[in-house]
Design an enzyme around this catalytic site. Structure first.
Site, PDB file in Angstrom:
ATOM      1  N   HIS A  21       0.962  -1.182   0.030  1.00  0.00           N
ATOM      2  CA  HIS A  21       0.003   0.023   0.168  1.00  0.00           C
ATOM      3  C   HIS A  21       0.705   1.267   0.179  1.00  0.00           C
ATOM      4  O   HIS A  21       1.962   1.164  -0.084  1.00  0.00           O
ATOM      5  CB  HIS A  21      -1.039  -0.325   1.143  1.00  0.00           C
ATOM      6  CG  HIS A  21      -0.344  -0.113   2.601  1.00  0.00           C
ATOM      7  ND1 HIS A  21       0.503   0.821   3.111  1.00  0.00           N
ATOM      8  CD2 HIS A  21      -0.427  -1.110   3.715  1.00  0.00           C
ATOM      9  CE1 HIS A  21       1.085   0.615   4.143  1.00  0.00           C
ATOM     10  NE2 HIS A  21       0.398  -0.805   4.707  1.00  0.00           N
ATOM     11  N   HIS A  24       3.983   1.564   2.362  1.00  0.00           N
ATOM     12  CA  HIS A  24       5.174   0.873   1.754  1.00  0.00           C
ATOM     13  C   HIS A  24       5.907   1.607   1.005  1.00  0.00           C
ATOM     14  O   HIS A  24       7.190   1.565   0.876  1.00  0.00           O
ATOM     15  CB  HIS A  24       4.943  -0.603   1.272  1.00  0.00           C
ATOM     16  CG  HIS A  24       4.186  -1.346   2.310  1.00  0.00           C
ATOM     17  ND1 HIS A  24       2.909  -1.868   2.012  1.00  0.00           N
ATOM     18  CD2 HIS A  24       4.457  -1.695   3.595  1.00  0.00           C
ATOM     19  CE1 HIS A  24       2.610  -2.756   2.918  1.00  0.00           C
ATOM     20  NE2 HIS A  24       3.424  -2.450   3.879  1.00  0.00           N
ATOM     21  N   CYS A 130       2.887 -12.218  19.444  1.00  0.00           N
ATOM     22  CA  CYS A 130       1.875 -11.358  18.178  1.00  0.00           C
ATOM     23  C   CYS A 130       2.155 -11.923  16.871  1.00  0.00           C
ATOM     24  O   CYS A 130       3.257 -11.465  16.368  1.00  0.00           O
ATOM     25  CB  CYS A 130       1.450 -10.023  18.263  1.00  0.00           C
ATOM     26  SG  CYS A 130       0.702  -9.303  17.141  1.00  0.00           S
ATOM     27  N   CYS A 133       2.629  -9.050  14.472  1.00  0.00           N
ATOM     28  CA  CYS A 133       4.023  -8.131  14.545  1.00  0.00           C
ATOM     29  C   CYS A 133       5.099  -9.072  14.521  1.00  0.00           C
ATOM     30  O   CYS A 133       6.175  -8.486  14.409  1.00  0.00           O
ATOM     31  CB  CYS A 133       4.068  -7.432  16.049  1.00  0.00           C
ATOM     32  SG  CYS A 133       2.656  -6.386  16.439  1.00  0.00           S
ATOM     33  N   CYS A 156      -3.177  -7.956  21.017  1.00  0.00           N
ATOM     34  CA  CYS A 156      -2.007  -6.952  20.690  1.00  0.00           C
ATOM     35  C   CYS A 156      -2.466  -5.482  20.535  1.00  0.00           C
ATOM     36  O   CYS A 156      -3.482  -5.215  19.571  1.00  0.00           O
ATOM     37  CB  CYS A 156      -1.302  -7.644  19.478  1.00  0.00           C
ATOM     38  SG  CYS A 156      -0.379  -6.211  18.681  1.00  0.00           S
ATOM     39  N   HIS A 159      -2.294  -4.713  16.576  1.00  0.00           N
ATOM     40  CA  HIS A 159      -3.073  -5.446  15.412  1.00  0.00           C
ATOM     41  C   HIS A 159      -4.634  -5.646  16.190  1.00  0.00           C
ATOM     42  O   HIS A 159      -5.575  -6.000  15.293  1.00  0.00           O
ATOM     43  CB  HIS A 159      -2.648  -6.737  15.307  1.00  0.00           C
ATOM     44  CG  HIS A 159      -1.453  -6.580  13.982  1.00  0.00           C
ATOM     45  ND1 HIS A 159       0.030  -6.435  14.872  1.00  0.00           N
ATOM     46  CD2 HIS A 159      -1.372  -6.714  13.079  1.00  0.00           C
ATOM     47  CE1 HIS A 159       0.599  -6.298  13.693  1.00  0.00           C
ATOM     48  NE2 HIS A 159      -0.053  -6.298  12.606  1.00  0.00           N
ATOM     49  N   LYS A 306      -3.401   5.168  11.504  1.00  0.00           N
ATOM     50  CA  LYS A 306      -2.493   4.552  10.640  1.00  0.00           C
ATOM     51  C   LYS A 306      -2.820   3.890   9.446  1.00  0.00           C
ATOM     52  O   LYS A 306      -3.904   2.879   9.667  1.00  0.00           O
ATOM     53  CB  LYS A 306      -1.424   3.671  11.501  1.00  0.00           C
ATOM     54  CG  LYS A 306      -0.416   3.057  10.655  1.00  0.00           C
ATOM     55  CD  LYS A 306       0.446   2.095  11.418  1.00  0.00           C
ATOM     56  CE  LYS A 306       1.567   1.590  10.781  1.00  0.00           C
ATOM     57  NZ  LYS A 306       1.880   0.125  10.832  1.00  0.00           N
ATOM     58  N   LYS A 309      -3.424  -2.424   5.888  1.00  0.00           N
ATOM     59  CA  LYS A 309      -4.497  -3.476   5.064  1.00  0.00           C
ATOM     60  C   LYS A 309      -5.075  -3.984   6.278  1.00  0.00           C
ATOM     61  O   LYS A 309      -6.308  -4.354   5.519  1.00  0.00           O
ATOM     62  CB  LYS A 309      -3.495  -4.506   4.114  1.00  0.00           C
ATOM     63  CG  LYS A 309      -2.873  -3.978   3.009  1.00  0.00           C
ATOM     64  CD  LYS A 309      -3.890  -4.252   1.953  1.00  0.00           C
ATOM     65  CE  LYS A 309      -3.465  -3.485   0.627  1.00  0.00           C
ATOM     66  NZ  LYS A 309      -4.645  -3.659  -0.369  1.00  0.00           N
TER      67      LYS A 309
HETATM   68  N1  MSP Z   1       9.279  -7.296   7.797  1.00  0.00           N
HETATM   69  C1  MSP Z   1       9.316  -6.274   8.268  1.00  0.00           C
HETATM   70  C2  MSP Z   1      10.336  -5.274   8.417  1.00  0.00           C
HETATM   71  C3  MSP Z   1      11.725  -6.080   8.715  1.00  0.00           C
HETATM   72  S1  MSP Z   1      13.146  -5.006   8.387  1.00  0.00           S
HETATM   73  C4  MSP Z   1      14.430  -6.199   8.873  1.00  0.00           C
HETATM   74  C5  MSP Z   1       7.795  -5.384   8.512  1.00  0.00           C
HETATM   75  N2  MSP Z   1       7.575  -5.349   7.020  1.00  0.00           N
HETATM   76  S2  MSP Z   1       6.057  -4.531   6.884  1.00  0.00           S
HETATM   77  O1  MSP Z   1       5.749  -5.141   5.373  1.00  0.00           O
HETATM   78  O2  MSP Z   1       5.086  -4.569   7.631  1.00  0.00           O
HETATM   79  O3  MSP Z   1       6.444  -3.110   6.347  1.00  0.00           O
HETATM   80  C6  MSP Z   1       6.841  -2.237   7.392  1.00  0.00           C
HETATM   81  C7  MSP Z   1       7.123  -1.049   6.739  1.00  0.00           C
HETATM   82  O4  MSP Z   1       6.331  -0.474   6.049  1.00  0.00           O
HETATM   83  C8  MSP Z   1       7.228  -0.031   7.997  1.00  0.00           C
HETATM   84  O5  MSP Z   1       8.513   0.187   8.582  1.00  0.00           O
HETATM   85  C9  MSP Z   1       7.150   1.273   7.003  1.00  0.00           C
HETATM   86  O6  MSP Z   1       8.457   1.374   6.598  1.00  0.00           O
HETATM   87  C10 MSP Z   1       6.219   0.935   5.934  1.00  0.00           C
HETATM   88  N3  MSP Z   1       4.865   1.173   6.511  1.00  0.00           N
HETATM   89  C11 MSP Z   1       3.775   0.370   6.542  1.00  0.00           C
HETATM   90  N4  MSP Z   1       2.669   1.056   6.920  1.00  0.00           N
HETATM   91  C12 MSP Z   1       2.658   2.491   6.867  1.00  0.00           C
HETATM   92  C13 MSP Z   1       2.137   3.660   6.960  1.00  0.00           C
HETATM   93  N5  MSP Z   1       0.992   3.490   7.307  1.00  0.00           N
HETATM   94  N6  MSP Z   1       2.861   4.555   7.102  1.00  0.00           N
HETATM   95  C14 MSP Z   1       4.161   4.814   6.713  1.00  0.00           C
HETATM   96  N7  MSP Z   1       4.892   3.568   6.441  1.00  0.00           N
HETATM   97  C15 MSP Z   1       4.260   2.380   6.485  1.00  0.00           C
HETATM   98  O7  MSP Z   1       7.782  -4.738   9.285  1.00  0.00           O
END
Ligand code: MSP
Length: 528
Positions: A21, A24, A130, A133, A156, A159, A306, A309
């Protein structure tokens, strides 16, 4: 850092349980802007991104979809995560997957070293977990809802889903040994964790005392096997954090590793703790340098929450780029949100900025200047006469913009960097309004002055294109070509960025060419 020094920057590696989304994509774009900037400034730059594919979350999603986890991950990477990079125009140098052999082998070596050096022991884990997480939880990180679907259960806080209670034989990393060294690190390297709000939270967390960390699981087998005990797989975060090292030669190519390491890590603030506590402790245990920096940026909020998905507020990046284009996506998120703070996304704000800043402010400026050069000088950039005060003011604004933008980018203040560059747009628009070249063109007596005014604006656009190229690479490249700079000066990405503010680089006599609207009017009403 214009001496070719190493600038190795990473994004988090993303879970492949779902599709991307805009949150990311936001991290990807921020890392890409910083890396394009440094690359163009001549630094030895490397941008790493990738996917996090092990752990229970992925295993369960794959199983629920009737696939083996590896097959599920392969599909998501090919259909969603690699295409994301195209969608928002990311120039990454590498893409690591935690299922890559290079990664799995190096993780094994890292673990074995920690084991040999006495940093790991076998024990019993009993506590909360969790899966959303992929994190072990303390009681104060959980809620007990008084009503609703999960009433009376422990959920959690992030979540809002029930956690699991684990009782397993696990291997533990002696993380508690590193508390004081971590506090010393935050003290001696104050910009190790940024921004300040995240730094304070991390320090407070470590001051409370660190526990040892369970780093293996034995109740499922989707992961990297623990080298001395293959009945265990490595805890997914321990595996994932190591990607930053394994992608640049850890355990395999010491020369490459020495060239790239340490890294600058960009992460969302939600995962700053893993990066600023667990990760440096792991590196310390292995006798490796800690990262240069962990920057925890804010969240994109939709309707005040925040965006995620799992809460169904996710917006696919292509929903924006299909209408507005990748440059507008990049510009909007880098400009409108103070990097490091949360920011609200709204279609109205995006449309308004697109129209006011990109289409009217920048796009029109570029089109008008090119059109006037064609009309008054048959497309040839004229020779400038002696500059007057107004012309000199333009030069000063350009030089200051370049200096200020570079200083802001150096501090990861991306929004300030873009704003600094934008002072050139405003200055040139004001300059044209005041100088009224269309009036000068009416009279042969002011022909020389007209030359100076258009030569000045063309040179201003030259600097603007170079400075904008890390942010809006497509539009900047189009403008560059239309200015005739491609032929005269070479590729825009080869223009030394820290020299962009130096006046007088676009030679007189070169020819501009037709420029279609860089940011065309968007007719269709945008869904909200
Ligand atoms: N797989 C772990 C990270 C491992 S790094 C060694 C993870 N992945 S995730 O797919 O959940 O992606 C997390 C990252 O996506 C967040 O740290 C951030 O960079 C980004 N974001 C996810 N949702 C977000 C928002 N709503 N706003 C901004 N960034 C967001 O955690």
């Amino acid at each position: 850092m214009s001496d070719g020094s190493s600038f190795y920057i990473t994004t988090p590696i993303f879970y492949v349980n779902d599709v991307p989304h805009i949150g990311h994509a936001y991290t990807e774009v921020a890392a890409d802007v910083l890396s394009r900037w440094h690359r163009q400034a001549g630094d030895d730059t490397w941008l790493l991104t990738g996917t996090d594919e092990h752990g229970q979350k992925i295993l369960r999603t794959a199983t629920a979809n009737g696939l083996e986890p590896q097959e599920w991950a392969d599909r998501l990477v090919a259909s969603a995560w690699k295409p994301l990079l195209e969608t928002v125009d990311i120039a990454n140098d590498d893409f690591i997957r935690t299922t890559d052999v290079r990664h799995e082998e190096a993780v094994g070596k890292f673990l074995q070293k920690l084991h040999d050096d006495g940093h790991i022991y076998a024990g019993e884990y009993e506590g909360y977990y969790c899966v959303g997480c992929e994190e072990y939880k303390q009681r104060d990180e959980l809620d007990e809802p008084l009503s609703g679907e999960y009433q009376g259960q422990l959920v959690c806080k992030i979540h809002s889903r029930p956690i699991e209670i684990l009782k397993e034989k696990n291997y533990f990393f002696r993380m508690s040994d590193f508390g004081q060294r971590l506090l010393d690190l935050y003290e001696s390297q104050p910009d190790f964790v940024q921004p300040e709000s995240v730094r304070n939270e991390i320090i407070q967390f470590v001051r409370q005392g660190l526990s040892d960390l369970s780093i293996s699981r034995s109740s499922f087998d989707w992961g990297i096997k623990v080298p001395w005990d293959p009945s265990h797989v490595v805890y997914v975060w321990f595996d994932a954090l190591l990607n930053y090292a394994t992608a640049v030669g850890y355990g395999d190519d010491p020369e490459l590793f020495a060239r790239r390491w340490p890294a600058y890590h960009l992460v969302g603030k939600d995962i700053a703790r893993f990066h600023a506590v667990i990760w440096p402790a792991m590196l310390m245990a292995a006798g490796l340098d800690v990262p240069h920096k962990v920057f925890g940026h804010g969240w994109l909020l939709v309707g005040g929450e925040k965006m995620s998905k799992s809460k169904l507020t996710g917006i696919a990046p292509s929903q924006i780029t299909d209408t507005f284009g990748s440059d507008a996506f990049r510009y909007y998120f880098m400009r409108a949100i103070s990097f490091g703070q949360d920011g609200s996304f709204s279609w109205e704000d995006l449309s308004a900025r697109y129209q006011a800043e990109l289409a009217n402010g920048f796009g029109n400026l570029a089109s008008r200047v090119i059109a006037m050069l064609q009309r008054y000088f048959d497309g040839e950039i004229p020779v400038s006469g002696e500059p007057n005060e107004a012309d000199l003011e333009v030069r000063t604004v350009v030089a200051d913009a370049a200096t200020n933008a570079d200083a802001a980018i150096e501090r990861f203040a991306i929004h300030e960097g873009v704003a600094a560059v934008w002072t050139i747009v405003d200055e040139l628009n004001g300059y044209i309004t005041e100088q009224e070249p269309w009036v000068l063109a009416k009279d042969e007596a002011t022909r020389e002055r007209l030359k100076t005014v258009l030569a000045t604006t063309a040179e201003g656009l030259r600097a603007l294109a170079v400075l904008l190229s890390p942010v809006i690479p497509k539009a900047a490249g189009t403008l560059w070509a239309a200015l005739g700079a491609q032929d005269a000066l070479g590729d825009i990405t080869a223009q030394p960025l820290r020299d962009a503010g130096r006046w007088g680089q676009l030679p007189a006599g070169i020819r501009v060419s037709q420029l279609d609207a860089l940011f065309p009017r968007i007719e269709a009403a945008v869904a909200s």
